[in-house]
Motif scaffolding. Structure first.
Motif, PDB file in Angstrom:
ATOM      1  N   PRO A   1       0.830  -1.214   0.000  1.00  0.00           N
ATOM      2  CA  PRO A   1       0.000   0.000   0.000  1.00  0.00           C
ATOM      3  C   PRO A   1       0.861   1.258   0.000  1.00  0.00           C
ATOM      4  O   PRO A   1       1.776   1.407   0.802  1.00  0.00           O
ATOM      5  CB  PRO A   1      -0.785  -0.133   1.315  1.00  0.00           C
ATOM      6  CG  PRO A   1      -0.866  -1.610   1.562  1.00  0.00           C
ATOM      7  CD  PRO A   1       0.455  -2.150   1.084  1.00  0.00           C
ATOM      8  N   GLY A   2       0.580   2.141  -0.954  1.00  0.00           N
ATOM      9  CA  GLY A   2       1.337   3.381  -1.038  1.00  0.00           C
ATOM     10  C   GLY A   2       2.682   3.270  -1.696  1.00  0.00           C
ATOM     11  O   GLY A   2       3.474   4.217  -1.653  1.00  0.00           O
ATOM     12  N   ASN A   3       2.966   2.147  -2.359  1.00  0.00           N
ATOM     13  CA  ASN A   3       4.244   1.977  -3.055  1.00  0.00           C
ATOM     14  C   ASN A   3       4.007   1.189  -4.335  1.00  0.00           C
ATOM     15  O   ASN A   3       3.907  -0.037  -4.317  1.00  0.00           O
ATOM     16  CB  ASN A   3       5.267   1.268  -2.175  1.00  0.00           C
ATOM     17  CG  ASN A   3       6.665   1.247  -2.792  1.00  0.00           C
ATOM     18  OD1 ASN A   3       6.829   1.494  -3.990  1.00  0.00           O
ATOM     19  ND2 ASN A   3       7.666   0.960  -1.988  1.00  0.00           N
ATOM     20  N   LEU A   4       3.890   1.923  -5.429  1.00  0.00           N
ATOM     21  CA  LEU A   4       3.658   1.334  -6.745  1.00  0.00           C
ATOM     22  C   LEU A   4       4.751   1.810  -7.681  1.00  0.00           C
ATOM     23  O   LEU A   4       5.230   2.945  -7.569  1.00  0.00           O
ATOM     24  CB  LEU A   4       2.289   1.735  -7.282  1.00  0.00           C
ATOM     25  CG  LEU A   4       1.105   1.263  -6.432  1.00  0.00           C
ATOM     26  CD1 LEU A   4      -0.131   2.099  -6.722  1.00  0.00           C
ATOM     27  CD2 LEU A   4       0.812  -0.206  -6.706  1.00  0.00           C
ATOM     28  N   VAL A   5       5.151   0.969  -8.605  1.00  0.00           N
ATOM     29  CA  VAL A   5       6.225   1.311  -9.540  1.00  0.00           C
ATOM     30  C   VAL A   5       5.658   1.371 -10.944  1.00  0.00           C
ATOM     31  O   VAL A   5       5.000   0.429 -11.401  1.00  0.00           O
ATOM     32  CB  VAL A   5       7.364   0.275  -9.474  1.00  0.00           C
ATOM     33  CG1 VAL A   5       8.434   0.584 -10.520  1.00  0.00           C
ATOM     34  CG2 VAL A   5       7.978   0.242  -8.085  1.00  0.00           C
ATOM     35  N   VAL A   6       5.919   2.493 -11.623  1.00  0.00           N
ATOM     36  CA  VAL A   6       5.528   2.606 -13.026  1.00  0.00           C
ATOM     37  C   VAL A   6       6.752   2.356 -13.899  1.00  0.00           C
ATOM     38  O   VAL A   6       7.890   2.609 -13.493  1.00  0.00           O
ATOM     39  CB  VAL A   6       4.907   3.980 -13.336  1.00  0.00           C
ATOM     40  CG1 VAL A   6       3.564   4.129 -12.632  1.00  0.00           C
ATOM     41  CG2 VAL A   6       5.842   5.120 -12.961  1.00  0.00           C
ATOM     42  N   SER A   7       6.488   1.886 -15.096  1.00  0.00           N
ATOM     43  CA  SER A   7       7.553   1.436 -15.984  1.00  0.00           C
ATOM     44  C   SER A   7       7.166   1.793 -17.411  1.00  0.00           C
ATOM     45  O   SER A   7       6.045   1.516 -17.842  1.00  0.00           O
ATOM     46  CB  SER A   7       7.711  -0.089 -15.817  1.00  0.00           C
ATOM     47  OG  SER A   7       8.791  -0.600 -16.552  1.00  0.00           O
ATOM     48  N   GLY A   8       8.085   2.439 -18.135  1.00  0.00           N
ATOM     49  CA  GLY A   8       7.745   2.809 -19.503  1.00  0.00           C
ATOM     50  C   GLY A   8       8.858   3.553 -20.198  1.00  0.00           C
ATOM     51  O   GLY A   8       9.980   3.665 -19.695  1.00  0.00           O
ATOM     52  N   VAL A   9       8.551   4.093 -21.375  1.00  0.00           N
ATOM     53  CA  VAL A   9       9.547   4.845 -22.140  1.00  0.00           C
ATOM     54  C   VAL A   9       9.875   6.135 -21.379  1.00  0.00           C
ATOM     55  O   VAL A   9       9.095   6.599 -20.539  1.00  0.00           O
ATOM     56  CB  VAL A   9       9.036   5.161 -23.561  1.00  0.00           C
ATOM     57  CG1 VAL A   9       8.842   3.870 -24.346  1.00  0.00           C
ATOM     58  CG2 VAL A   9       7.748   5.973 -23.529  1.00  0.00           C
TER      59      VAL A   9
END
Length: 303
Positions: free
Chosen positions: A167-175
């Motif tokens: 909870p409260g820690n998400l990782v985004v990944s992309g260009v």
């Protein structure tokens, strides 16, 4: 008696000096580094113990380094706490750490595991080199808020939520362009944002070239049914069929890591105590956000 599970860290836990103390004090751990050197064809031990960091931090090297160091930490635990490993009822690992968990659970040998991890690291590094991309942790926002940021930032290019950590820690990944946009949006929403020191957008379709190379590397590996459940990052379930395990590992490269669900799956199964085994202590920090009262003991390479 407490019901025990072991957890193994993923990429990002590497640091110069990793495993050195353990190799000096535990002969079984030192032997793993020597065996790894022979399998890999280069001096992994020297890179772990002395660096340079630029080489150790590369995906092609850091993945084998963390895999071997984590298993060295496991040997230290076995020497210091006889019988504890036999009491372990479940296991899981964060991304790369899933391979360590499978080796611990007897699903594959150290040699096969290391060869596959080496191929995985090289394939993911090549995929990252082909498409400039990255990852960033977004802290202190809800899932719904991060989903909104993802949807808006994805207009500039590929962007996915790659890690559901706690909870409260998400990782985004992309260009790179979409990552920069996501960082701006998250900071505007008063989030804390931490760009990750990784080569590229792991656990998205940007890694698509790597999954087929991993499939080829897994094909000759001799897998068997794990002696204890190993919870998969892809679906937070344990799998017993060797061919199914291979397919899940291939899917893992381009699928989000559902770590919070993995931990909850083990808690729901009755696990009452966790051990984080390997460099760093990231998983222990995540545990405090998922289940604060559940004890988690760190067995790492600084002890």
């Amino acid at each position: 008696m407490e019901r025990v599970a072991f957890m193994f860290p993923g990429q990002g836990a590497q640091h110069i000096g990793m495993g050195k103390k353990i190799a000096e004090s535990c002969p079984a751990a030192a032997e793993l580094f020597d065996r790894a050197n022979a399998i890999l064809g280069y001096d992994l031990k020297q890179l772990c113990f002395e660096g340079p960091s630029a080489e150790l931090d590369s995906t092609a090297v850091s993945q084998p380094a963390i895999f071997v160091t984590s298993l060295a930490c496991l040997e230290k635990l076995k020497a210091d706490q006889p019988g504890l490993a036999e009491r372990c009822e479940m296991s899981a690992g964060l991304s790369l750490g899933e391979y360590t968990a499978l080796v611990f659970a007897g699903a594959m040998s150290f040699e096969d595991g290391l060869r596959v991890v080496q191929a995985r690291g090289r394939a993911m590094q090549d995929a990252a080199d082909a498409t400039p991309s990255g990852m960033a942790s977004i802290l202190m926002l809800s899932l719904e808020q991060v989903q909104q940021i993802r949807d808006e930032a994805a207009r500039t290019g590929t962007l996915e939520i790659a890690n559901y950590l706690c909870p409260g820690n998400l990782v985004v990944s992309g260009v790179n362009a979409s990552i920069e946009k996501a960082i701006d949006l998250a900071e505007a929403a008063n989030a804390r944002v931490v760009p990750l020191a990784v080569a590229g957008a792991f656990h998205t379709d940007i890694m698509k070239p790597a999954d087929e190379r991993l499939r080829q590397a897994l094909a000759p590996a001799n897998l068997s049914s794990p002696r204890i459940p190993v919870v998969s990052n892809v679906d937070a379930k344990s799998h017993t069929d060797p061919q199914e395990i291979k397919e899940v590992l291939v899917r893992q490269v381009v699928s989000p890591v559902r770590w919070e669900d993995c931990v909850k799956s083990m808690l729901d199964a009755g696990i009452t105590e966790f051990y984080e085994i390997g460099p760093g202590r990231v998983l222990t920090g995540l545990m405090k956000r998922i289940s604060r009262k559940t004890p988690c003991t760190v067995i790492n390479d600084s002890q």
